[in-house]
Scaffold this motif. Structure first.
Motif, short mmCIF file in Angstrom:
data_model
loop_
_atom_site.label_atom_id
_atom_site.label_comp_id
_atom_site.label_asym_id
_atom_site.label_seq_id
_atom_site.Cartn_x
_atom_site.Cartn_y
_atom_site.Cartn_z
N THR A 1 3.74 -5.06 7.50
CA THR A 1 2.50 -5.57 6.93
C THR A 1 2.43 -5.19 5.46
O THR A 1 3.14 -4.30 4.99
CB THR A 1 1.27 -5.01 7.65
OG1 THR A 1 1.19 -3.60 7.44
CG2 THR A 1 1.31 -5.31 9.14
N THR B 1 -7.87 -2.80 10.55
CA THR B 1 -7.22 -3.01 11.85
C THR B 1 -6.12 -4.06 11.75
O THR B 1 -5.18 -4.05 12.54
CB THR B 1 -8.24 -3.44 12.90
OG1 THR B 1 -8.95 -4.60 12.44
CG2 THR B 1 -9.25 -2.31 13.15
N THR B 2 -6.25 -4.98 10.81
CA THR B 2 -5.20 -5.99 10.60
C THR B 2 -4.91 -6.11 9.11
O THR B 2 -5.82 -5.99 8.27
CB THR B 2 -5.65 -7.37 11.13
OG1 THR B 2 -6.84 -7.79 10.46
CG2 THR B 2 -5.89 -7.31 12.64
N LYS C 1 0.80 -10.03 7.55
CA LYS C 1 2.15 -9.81 8.07
C LYS C 1 3.20 -10.34 7.10
O LYS C 1 3.04 -11.40 6.50
CB LYS C 1 2.31 -10.49 9.42
CG LYS C 1 1.60 -9.79 10.58
CD LYS C 1 2.39 -8.55 10.99
CE LYS C 1 1.78 -7.92 12.25
NZ LYS C 1 2.53 -6.70 12.66
#
Length: 237
Positions: free
Chosen positions: A195, A205-206, A209
């Protein structure tokens, strides 16, 4: 008429004893003055008279791992047979004198290399990174190999995707002796989760990518102020 008797002279031994007594008194007075000023029993005097401390009086056997990056379950990545990290036996632990007299490592005698555990990674597999350094010089040298001096950077073209320092926590210093001809490597690889990193997304949390499908990436590292010799290229699928 009173007869005056001549004054009796003392023997040379008496005069010597008197001079020694006076000298002893002067020595005692000088010692008392010095004790009052120096106060050798105090903690400050003990600290002042102690030899200078040596940070991390130890030999290098492996490099610490930066916190804030996921450690790998694999102890060490696969490397070439002729470049296996050496282990310093306990008997060869350097003394404080060896640490104090050794010169700092420089790019002229120490080579730093970026190491990946593979050159290609299937979809969903995370790359594992390490640092390897070798003292090619003829003399021992010292280096701060602590996590404060370590930096892993992943780029693709001109785009920087990930830095180990973006979300690093609790960095620390560790000065060690790198022996002449010695090679050492990260104790445990760190894992890149594929990431994009930034200081503003450490608790996210994200994160975006990194593209796969055969995309090419490069790993560069730095330790102790010495950058790696080039980069390690790898492919993501």
């Amino acid at each position: 008429m009173t007869t005056q008797h001549p004054r009796r002279r003392h023997s040379p031994a008496v005069y010597r004893r008197r001079r020694l007594a006076v000298l002893l008194v002067l020595i005692l007075i000088a010692a008392g003055v010095w004790l009052a000023i120096a106060q050798p029993w105090s903690s400050k005097a003990q600290t002042r008279n102690a030899p200078p401390p040596v940070a991390g009086s130890t030999g290098a056997t492996s490099l610490p791992v930066p916190t804030g990056a996921s450690p790998s379950d694999t102890p060490t990545p696969t490397v070439e047979a002729d470049a296996q990290p050496t282990t310093v036996p306990p008997a060869s632990t350097p003394t404080a004198h060896a640490m104090a007299t050794a010169a700092p490592c420089t790019p002229a005698n120490v080579a730093v290399d970026a190491v990946t555990d593979q050159t290609t990674y299937p979809s969903g597999q995370s790359p594992k990174f390490s640092i390897r350094l070798t003292n090619h010089g003829s003399t021992d040298c010292t280096m701060n190999v602590g996590t404060t001096t370590q930096k892993f950077t992943v780029t693709s073209g001109s785009d920087t995707w990930w830095r180990s320092t973006d979300c690093q926590s609790e960095p620390s210093d560790m000065t060690v002796l790198i022996k002449a001809g010695q090679t050492v490597q990260s104790a445990t690889p760190i894992v890149w989760d594929r990431t994009r990193s930034s200081v503003s997304t450490c608790s996210a949390t994200t994160r975006p990518k990194a593209p796969g499908g055969g995309a090419s990436y490069h790993l560069a590292v730095e330790i102790g102020g010495i950058a790696s010799n080039g980069t390690a290229q790898f492919i993501l699928y």
